[in-house]
Write an enzyme that holds these catalytic residues in place. Sequence first.
Site, short mmCIF file in Angstrom:
data_model
loop_
_atom_site.label_atom_id
_atom_site.label_comp_id
_atom_site.label_asym_id
_atom_site.label_seq_id
_atom_site.Cartn_x
_atom_site.Cartn_y
_atom_site.Cartn_z
N ASN A 11 2.82 -0.71 10.13
CA ASN A 11 1.83 0.26 9.55
C ASN A 11 0.44 -0.17 10.25
O ASN A 11 -0.20 -1.10 10.19
CB ASN A 11 1.55 -0.25 7.82
CG ASN A 11 0.44 0.63 7.39
OD1 ASN A 11 -0.26 1.55 7.86
ND2 ASN A 11 0.17 0.11 6.19
N LYS A 13 -2.30 1.57 9.86
CA LYS A 13 -3.34 1.64 9.15
C LYS A 13 -4.59 2.73 9.82
O LYS A 13 -4.04 3.54 10.68
CB LYS A 13 -4.02 0.52 8.71
CG LYS A 13 -3.03 -0.48 8.00
CD LYS A 13 -3.67 -1.60 7.27
CE LYS A 13 -2.53 -2.50 6.62
NZ LYS A 13 -3.09 -3.49 5.82
N HIS A 99 0.47 2.45 -0.77
CA HIS A 99 -0.08 1.27 -0.13
C HIS A 99 -1.21 0.81 -1.06
O HIS A 99 -2.09 1.72 -1.56
CB HIS A 99 -0.44 1.40 1.15
CG HIS A 99 -0.89 0.31 1.77
ND1 HIS A 99 -1.97 -0.39 1.56
CD2 HIS A 99 0.05 -0.62 2.64
CE1 HIS A 99 -1.98 -1.66 2.48
NE2 HIS A 99 -0.73 -1.62 3.22
N GLU A 101 -4.04 -0.16 -0.42
CA GLU A 101 -5.22 0.30 0.32
C GLU A 101 -5.56 1.82 -0.29
O GLU A 101 -6.83 2.16 -0.50
CB GLU A 101 -5.39 0.20 1.73
CG GLU A 101 -5.43 -1.45 2.07
CD GLU A 101 -4.95 -1.74 3.44
OE1 GLU A 101 -4.51 -0.92 4.21
OE2 GLU A 101 -4.86 -2.93 3.62
N GLU A 169 4.17 -5.95 -1.46
CA GLU A 169 2.98 -6.48 -0.69
C GLU A 169 2.09 -7.12 -1.53
O GLU A 169 1.23 -6.39 -2.07
CB GLU A 169 2.27 -5.43 0.19
CG GLU A 169 3.27 -4.81 1.09
CD GLU A 169 2.27 -4.01 2.29
OE1 GLU A 169 2.71 -4.49 3.58
OE2 GLU A 169 1.43 -3.46 2.03
N GLY A 175 -3.55 -9.18 5.24
CA GLY A 175 -4.69 -9.07 6.23
C GLY A 175 -5.33 -10.81 6.16
O GLY A 175 -6.49 -10.80 6.59
N SER A 215 0.70 -10.50 5.79
CA SER A 215 0.38 -11.57 6.83
C SER A 215 1.89 -11.96 7.55
O SER A 215 1.99 -13.13 7.80
CB SER A 215 -0.45 -12.67 6.22
OG SER A 215 -1.58 -12.26 5.89
N GLY A 237 -1.58 -5.73 10.87
CA GLY A 237 -2.19 -6.33 11.96
C GLY A 237 -1.21 -6.67 13.23
O GLY A 237 -1.67 -6.27 14.27
P1 13P Z 1 -0.87 -7.52 7.40
O1 13P Z 1 0.16 -7.62 8.00
O2 13P Z 1 -2.01 -6.97 8.30
O3 13P Z 1 -1.31 -8.44 6.45
O4 13P Z 1 -0.84 -6.09 6.39
C1 13P Z 1 0.37 -5.70 5.63
C2 13P Z 1 0.22 -4.59 5.21
O5 13P Z 1 -0.84 -4.01 4.37
C3 13P Z 1 1.04 -3.66 5.75
O6 13P Z 1 1.25 -2.31 5.14
#
Ligand code: 13P
Length: 257
Positions: A11, A13, A99, A101, A169, A175, A215, A237
């Site tokens: 992802n 983002k 998600h 976010e 998640e 993150g 993560s 990330g």
């Molecule tokens: P990270 O791998 O950066 O922690 O993000 C996870 C995420 O939100 C994937 O949708």
Amino acid sequence: MTQIRPLVAGNWKMNGLKCAASEVLAIRDRLSTAEFNPEADVLICPPVTLIATLSDLIADTSISLGGQDCHGEISGAHTGDISAEMLADAGASAVIVGHSERRTDHGERDKDIYLKTLAVHRAGLMAIICIGETEAERRAGQTLDVVKRQLHGSLPTSALVINTVIAYEPIWAIGTGLTPTVDDIAEVHGMIRQELAAIVDSASAEQMRLLYGGSVKLSNAAELMAIENVNGALVGGASLQAESFLGIIAAYISDQT
Ligand code: 13P
């Protein structure tokens, strides 16, 4: 019981300009070599601006593309929104919905995710439904209740193994470099697997892929992917660079694990 084929999904983002195509090319080239042959599907969810371009680059490869959100309707007066049909038209075969976010930034609730999931299915695509608790909810011992509520609220009973994936998640793990313990992830994924039986048909409940996200990186991928009922990863990330994403995918190359 047939083996569940895992999925490693990236992802991106709100990251990635046209030049990021070089990362996808690097992933494509590596996946086309005989020695790098993971027993997993690979999906990249770039910003919507890149889907059509990347779709040309990965044509005839095993890599798939996905969107990161969609509107519930096919078309209409919804400035700035994208429908699942538009994502399909651009070359996507999957869409992330719900998600955390999106839930936080745009106030999306379980019932919105439910409708978006139906829209993804209507367009013939695969929905990746995200669920997970906040840090405060975990501290209060509410993780299982929260995840269970989100699962029941977001997942239509018509969902099938071929068109739906669940991604657990934990919000506090996204993150941050933090991850739940192996036992904690196993507990949540075990509960999700069990709850699915009360929502979808039995074959789908047994076979639906349950991804872990939060993560995931090169150094922990093999350990996390080995947990019972973890059928792949949703990577943020570490999916932005070909090398780190390939390193995570490599957790599914049998002679390396
Ligand atoms: P990270 O791998 O950066 O922690 O993000 C996870 C995420 O939100 C994937 O949708």
